[in-house]
Design an enzyme around this catalytic site. Structure first.
Site, PDB file in Angstrom:
ATOM      1  N   ASP A 164      -4.470  -5.023   2.083  1.00 20.43           N
ATOM      2  CA  ASP A 164      -3.101  -5.523   2.186  1.00 20.43           C
ATOM      3  C   ASP A 164      -2.245  -6.204   0.780  1.00 20.43           C
ATOM      4  O   ASP A 164      -1.101  -6.503   0.923  1.00 20.43           O
ATOM      5  CB  ASP A 164      -1.935  -4.942   3.426  1.00 20.43           C
ATOM      6  N   HIS A 188      -9.654  -0.442   7.293  1.00 24.55           N
ATOM      7  CA  HIS A 188      -8.000  -0.566   7.290  1.00 24.55           C
ATOM      8  C   HIS A 188      -7.685  -0.080   8.445  1.00 24.55           C
ATOM      9  O   HIS A 188      -6.906  -1.710   8.863  1.00 24.55           O
ATOM     10  CB  HIS A 188      -7.660   0.440   5.922  1.00 24.55           C
ATOM     11  N   HIS A 215       2.558   1.074  13.568  1.00 25.57           N
ATOM     12  CA  HIS A 215       1.370   1.947  13.240  1.00 25.57           C
ATOM     13  C   HIS A 215       0.538   1.494  14.393  1.00 25.57           C
ATOM     14  O   HIS A 215      -0.150   1.037  15.152  1.00 25.57           O
ATOM     15  CB  HIS A 215       0.518   1.088  12.217  1.00 25.57           C
ATOM     16  N   HIS A 231      -3.845  -2.701   7.640  1.00 27.69           N
ATOM     17  CA  HIS A 231      -2.427  -1.993   7.436  1.00 27.69           C
ATOM     18  C   HIS A 231      -1.062  -2.813   8.165  1.00 27.69           C
ATOM     19  O   HIS A 231       0.175  -2.308   7.601  1.00 27.69           O
ATOM     20  CB  HIS A 231      -3.248  -0.824   8.576  1.00 27.69           C
ATOM     21  N   VAL A 232      -1.229  -3.370   8.980  1.00 29.23           N
ATOM     22  CA  VAL A 232      -0.301  -4.041   9.566  1.00 29.23           C
ATOM     23  C   VAL A 232      -0.498  -5.137   9.070  1.00 29.23           C
ATOM     24  O   VAL A 232      -1.062  -6.105   8.596  1.00 29.23           O
ATOM     25  CB  VAL A 232      -0.898  -4.042  10.969  1.00 29.23           C
TER      26      VAL A 232
END
Length: 571
Positions: free
Chosen positions: A220, A386, A396, A423-424
């Site tokens: 990210d 991911h 999430h 993702h997080v």
């Protein structure tokens, strides 16, 4: 358990530190030097690094540092690190990727992209794709040619701008020797448009008993001022390879006309007819990364910000066209999932935004790939995708339970050692776990989704009062919804825990990157480098991940884990 920074550091220090003698001025200069060296050694030994053999660890949370900002704006396209600095058909956005242990992909872009209501794609065959390479500066004994392609991002809505890329080149060079420096140029010699000389170093062969050097892990990333700190810090740590676990550019935080990016797209652009993108951000990202990726191979996997839907339900065009990955080499024939070897490590990159069900092509390929792994040749098995399966943050939370339910047992059966996800937008390292149960043979799951993106760092935990998401939150962009209440343990009957889950060993909200260093066939050092640490030569979480192959074979797993009790679990 919540600790501040000083407390966490203290947990890793021995109490037996020997200070300098106070009256060092009485000694000769040579004696002083000797004492200084001895003191440095003793101090180094006192910084004891824990190992996973001591786990599972009591869950620990480091609170977000309120003196830091949760996020920052994106860099503008005229920023020196994003703007185009070559002319005509000279290469830019140069990037390396591993192909096989003896071959390397080299990719780059030439020409100008177009953006507007009406765009005309260029003919990619007008510029050739050549790489010259050799083991001495200025002497190129090898020459390879490759392919050139373009892609379009087209929208079927009035007023939205379309995009067509510059020419994207991919060349595979092979016959490379391991652990060797190669000098190379790329471009089109017939147009007298070759790059400056660049250099990379190949990695060890599988079965050699050697391992790749420092492996940087990022998720990210984006293109903010935090992203620049992450990459500057990473370059300082001198990696030999990069794992990029999805969500690269955040080009889809913009309207097609550009302007200012949004930290929350749906909040700022509620009337957008489709999730728009400003594709020039991809070109800016390629330039931003080139000083690193032109000399260090970067292995990518897609995230949700790479979906980028357009006309006729086409998606992922930027990701699929810009990056070379060893999909054919690993038998997957899909850029969404693939595998590769580097020294004594087998890496598996999985796709969470394509079919992952047991009946699908990815699962069948994964099963075959795992069956072919020879742990005497590649003792370590590392996977990445991911979205995390284990995540105690509100953001999430339980989003990809369906993927976990489909694939977790297979990865556990074949003894995957470490799993990386993004993702997080926070850091979290798990205790070894399988099916939400502490398991000494389960993988160590690590979330690194906080490279610096515009969406800001996550700070809310699902176990914080009032922060448990509802079952209707966190719907995945691909696949089904499998949210569930826990059926056993302290959270039995509940959707969220009322404390940090026992499988969450350590979590903190900070931007940064990780470095994985393999020591031998059973020990690997993992270090979390927070962005703020670049200014004080320190680091965050650190642990030795230890394999126990003799105890974690399929026949031994149940016996090894049976009856294990850890005192803090009964508190």
């Amino acid at each position: 358990m919540v600790v501040d920074e000083e407390e966490h550091s203290a947990n890793h220090k021995s109490r037996n530190y020997m200070p300098f003698m106070e009256k060092y001025e009485l000694f000769t200069s040579s004696t002083i030097l000797l004492l200084a060296v001895m003191n440095m050694v003793i101090a180094g030994l006192s910084q004891r690094i824990p190992t996973t053999l001591e786990g599972p660890f009591k869950p620990t949370t480091r609170s977000f540092d309120p003196s830091l900002r949760r996020g920052s704006d994106d860099l503008p396209m005229n920023h020196p690190r994003l703007r185009k600095n070559v002319t005509s058909n000279f290469p830019e956005q140069i990037a390396l990727a591993l192909s096989t242990p003896t071959s390397m992909w080299i990719s780059w872009v030439t020409g100008d992209a177009q953006i507007g209501l009406n765009v005309t794609p260029v003919d990619p065959s007008t510029v050739g794709s050549e790489v010259w390479y050799g083991k001495e500066r200025g002497k190129y004994s090898g020459k390879q040619t490759g392919v050139s392609v373009i892609y379009n991002q087209l929208y079927p809505f009035e007023g939205l701008w379309n995009y067509t890329s510059g020419i994207i080149h991919h060349v595979k060079i092979d016959g490379l020797e391991p652990e060797t420096k190669y000098y190379y140029k790329c471009g089109d010699s017939s147009l007298k448009a070759m790059s400056e000389e660049l250099v990379f170093e190949t990695l060890p062969l599988p079965g050699s008993g050697k391992y790749p050097g420092r492996i940087a892990v990022i998720g990210d990333l984006g293109l903010t001022s935090n992203s620049t700190t992450t990459i500057d810090h990473l370059i300082k740590n001198d990696p030999s390879m990069i794992l990029m676990v999805g969500d690269l550019t955040y080009a889809n935080q913009y309207l097609t006309t550009g302007g200012k990016g949004a930290s929350c797209y749906s909040c700022q652009f509620p009337d957008a007819p489709i999730r728009e993108t400003y594709q020039p951000r991809w070109d800016g990202w390629g330039r931003f990364m080139e000083p690193l990726t032109s000399r260090v191979p970067m292995m990518v996997v897609e995230g949700n910000h790479e979906i980028e839907p357009q006309v006729a339900n086409v998606s992922f065009q930027s990701y699929l066209t810009r990056f070379s990955v060893p999909s054919n080499e690993s038998g997957s024939n899909s850029n969404f999932y693939y595998s590769f070897d580097s020294g004594g490590v087998h890496f598996i990159m999985l796709g969470a935004y394509v079919d992952y069900n047991k009946t699908g092509a990815q699962y069948v390929w994964l099963q075959k790939d795992l069956q072919k792994v020879d742990r005497s040749v590649t003792p370590w098995l590392v996977a990445a995708w991911h979205p995390p399966w284990y995540n105690s943050y509100s953001s999430h939370y339980q989003e990809f339970e369906c993927m976990r339910l489909e694939m977790e047992a297979l990865l556990y059966e074949y003894g995957v050692d470490i799993v990386f996800s993004g993702h997080v937008h926070a850091y979290e390292r798990m205790n070894r776990v399988f099916n939400y149960t502490l398991d000494s043979c389960g993988p160590v799951y690590i979330t690194v989704g906080d490279g610096g993106n515009i969406e800001k760092v996550d700070v809310d935990h699902a176990d914080d009062p009032g922060k448990c998401p509802s079952a209707s939150d966190n719907i995945p962009e691909c696949g089904g919804v499998c949210h569930m209440n826990f059926s056993f343990g302290p959270a039995k009957g509940k959707f969220c825990w009322d404390r940090q889950p026992e499988w969450s060993a350590y979590r903190e909200s900070s931007f940064g990157h990780g470095i994985l260093e393999f020591v031998n066939s059973t020990y690997a050092l993992w270090t979390w480098h927070r962005n703020q640490d670049i200014y004080q030569d320190s680091h965050g979480d650190q642990i030795y991940i230890v394999r126990q192959p003799e105890l974690c074979s399929n026949s031994s797993k149940k016996v090894f884990n049976k009856g294990k009790v850890h005192p803090w679990l009964t508190e």
